[in-house]
Design a protein around this motif. Structure first.
Motif, PDB file in Angstrom:
ATOM      1  N   SER A  97      -5.592  11.317  -1.900  1.00 19.40           N
ATOM      2  CA  SER A  97      -5.109  11.617  -0.549  1.00 19.40           C
ATOM      3  C   SER A  97      -6.063  12.512   0.222  1.00 19.40           C
ATOM      4  N   SER A 128      -9.297  11.560  14.359  1.00 19.82           N
ATOM      5  CA  SER A 128      -9.391  11.076  12.978  1.00 19.82           C
ATOM      6  C   SER A 128     -10.548  11.735  12.249  1.00 19.82           C
ATOM      7  N   GLU A 155      -3.518   2.205   9.211  1.00 22.53           N
ATOM      8  CA  GLU A 155      -4.092   3.403   9.819  1.00 22.53           C
ATOM      9  C   GLU A 155      -3.095   4.561   9.775  1.00 22.53           C
ATOM     10  N   LEU A 168      -2.883   6.244   6.401  1.00 13.95           N
ATOM     11  CA  LEU A 168      -3.933   7.228   6.133  1.00 13.95           C
ATOM     12  C   LEU A 168      -3.500   8.621   6.588  1.00 13.95           C
ATOM     13  N   ALA A 211     -10.424  14.097   8.889  1.00 13.18           N
ATOM     14  CA  ALA A 211     -11.270  13.856   7.716  1.00 13.18           C
ATOM     15  C   ALA A 211     -12.041  15.113   7.331  1.00 13.18           C
ATOM     16  N   HIS A 220       0.813  -1.212   0.000  1.00 13.79           N
ATOM     17  CA  HIS A 220       0.000   0.000   0.000  1.00 13.79           C
ATOM     18  C   HIS A 220       0.852   1.270   0.000  1.00 13.79           C
ATOM     19  N   THR A 236      -8.089  -4.123   8.946  1.00  7.41           N
ATOM     20  CA  THR A 236      -7.316  -2.929   9.237  1.00  7.41           C
ATOM     21  C   THR A 236      -6.259  -3.219  10.299  1.00  7.41           C
ATOM     22  N   HIS A 266      -0.940  10.061   4.185  1.00  9.87           N
ATOM     23  CA  HIS A 266      -1.640  10.624   3.027  1.00  9.87           C
ATOM     24  C   HIS A 266      -2.253  11.980   3.375  1.00  9.87           C
ATOM     25  N   ALA A 267      -2.867  12.058   4.546  1.00 11.60           N
ATOM     26  CA  ALA A 267      -3.517  13.304   4.956  1.00 11.60           C
ATOM     27  C   ALA A 267      -2.501  14.440   5.057  1.00 11.60           C
ATOM     28  N   GLU A 288     -12.260   7.158   4.626  1.00 16.08           N
ATOM     29  CA  GLU A 288     -11.898   6.143   5.618  1.00 16.08           C
ATOM     30  C   GLU A 288     -11.853   6.727   7.030  1.00 16.08           C
ATOM     31  N   LEU A 289     -11.210   7.870   7.172  1.00 14.76           N
ATOM     32  CA  LEU A 289     -11.094   8.477   8.499  1.00 14.76           C
ATOM     33  C   LEU A 289     -12.446   8.960   9.017  1.00 14.76           C
ATOM     34  N   VAL A 297      -9.111   9.187   1.447  1.00 19.39           N
ATOM     35  CA  VAL A 297      -8.586   9.031   2.808  1.00 19.39           C
ATOM     36  C   VAL A 297      -9.567   9.606   3.823  1.00 19.39           C
TER      37      VAL A 297
END
Length: 201
Positions: A122, A139, A78, A81, A143, A22, A73, A84-85, A129-130, A126
């Protein structure tokens, strides 16, 4: 999950792919970041990867004969993520730098398109998911901040309150209908999700 061999015998048990695969998802935002900083033809390299090399590799590699079971997960995924953020906001900052440096030149437009593609991955994916985490948690706020940066803040409200409840039914604007074209779906889903989020609020 057991993999069947060619002669029909049950073969080696398949496991989910290693989480390290990933990390390849970081190639796109990193390429956008480099392109935005370097300028020139580099500003379009992420578009070449996404719309050229990516689909080509998809065709050449084909489908797996035996799909692997989904990966549950875990801490590495985690943390990825959040990587990416963080990259998402760095990429946005480099777009501002490129625009300030080049003005309305084609390189700025290339950087903007590349950044838009990166923001879809990203940023929105992402954040999706968050956004499944407990409301008001760290989280969840990450998001929401990401969605605000791409002007799609209503997503977590609509997704968690409407889509999850009515998934794949006529009441769900986020699910494509059978036989529906891509462009008709886009024209229906975007205002539909805004409307549903407003109804929840």
């Amino acid at each position: 999950m057991k993999a069947n061999s060619v002669d029909g015998n049950v073969g080696q048990e398949l496991r989910p792919e290693a989480w390290a695969w990933h990390l390849l998802g970081l190639v796109n935002p990193l390429l956008v970041l480099v392109g935005n900083l370097q300028g020139g033809l580099w500003t379009g390299m992420a578009l070449v990867l996404t719309f050229g090399m990516g689909p080509l590799l998809d065709v050449l590699l084909g489908r797996a004969r035996q799909p692997r079971p989904p990966r549950s997960t875990g801490r590495p995924l985690e943390m990825l993520l959040f990587v990416h953020a963080g990259l998402h906001f760095v990429v946005l900052a480099t777009l501002i730098y490129r625009a300030a440096h080049d003005g309305a030149a084609w390189t700025t437009w290339g950087a903007a398109l590349s950044t838009g593609v990166s923001s879809g991955v990203s940023g929105i994916i992402v954040a999706h998911e968050l956004g499944h985490t407990r409301p008001k948690s760290f989280s969840w706020w990450v998001a929401r901040t990401q969605l605000l940066s791409v002007l799609y803040l209503h997503f977590t409200t609509e997704h968690n309150h409407t889509h999850h409840r009515h998934v794949a039914t006529r009441s769900d604007p986020a699910s494509a209908r059978r036989g529906e074209s891509l462009w008709w779906f886009v024209a229906r889903t975007i205002p539909g999700q805004f409307w549903d989020a407003a109804q929840v609020q």
